[in-house]
Scaffold this motif. Structure first.
Motif, short mmCIF file in Angstrom:
data_model
loop_
_atom_site.label_atom_id
_atom_site.label_comp_id
_atom_site.label_asym_id
_atom_site.label_seq_id
_atom_site.Cartn_x
_atom_site.Cartn_y
_atom_site.Cartn_z
N ARG A 19 3.36 -0.76 4.36
CA ARG A 19 2.57 -0.42 3.16
C ARG A 19 3.08 0.92 2.64
O ARG A 19 3.20 1.87 3.39
CB ARG A 19 1.10 -0.30 3.52
N GLY A 46 -0.47 -5.16 -4.41
CA GLY A 46 -1.65 -4.95 -3.59
C GLY A 46 -2.42 -6.24 -3.31
O GLY A 46 -3.10 -6.35 -2.29
N ASP A 81 -0.06 0.76 -4.94
CA ASP A 81 -0.12 0.18 -3.60
C ASP A 81 0.82 -1.01 -3.49
O ASP A 81 0.68 -1.98 -4.23
CB ASP A 81 -1.56 -0.24 -3.29
N GLN A 83 3.37 -3.57 -0.70
CA GLN A 83 3.71 -4.01 0.65
C GLN A 83 5.16 -4.43 0.63
O GLN A 83 5.59 -5.17 -0.26
CB GLN A 83 2.83 -5.18 1.08
#
Length: 91
Positions: A19, A46, A81, A83
């Motif tokens: 993350r 996100g 955000d 990943q």
């Protein structure tokens, strides 16, 4: 598990999930591109939707890496955000 002819199926690559936020994503992708055992990098938002997939060949050169990093930087500016899924070979 073996196949009908008795051979083993190909080994699945190891997946690591990271993350990261904003500009840290660019630095992390740059670092991963320079590692030798990374096969593919997937960037997800996100909500878990795939935004970008980067296939990484063993002989990646700077001429290929630079445009990829520009695209990653543009994506990083869209939200905070992210990943990153890293698929490694031989682990």
């Amino acid at each position: 598990m073996s196949t009908q002819n008795g051979t083993e199926p190909p080994e699945e690559p190891f997946a690591e999930k990271l993350r990261v936020k904003g500009e840290a994503m660019v630095a992390k992708v740059r670092e991963l591109l320079h590692e030798g055992n990374v096969r593919r990098i997937t960037v997800k938002d996100g909500a878990g939707h795939t935004v970008m997939e980067i296939p990484v060949n063993a002989g990646v050169v700077a001429a290929v890496v630079a445009p990829v990093l520009v695209a990653v930087a543009a994506i990083a500016a869209l939200a905070s955000d992210w990943q990153i899924e890293v698929y490694r070979s031989g682990v």
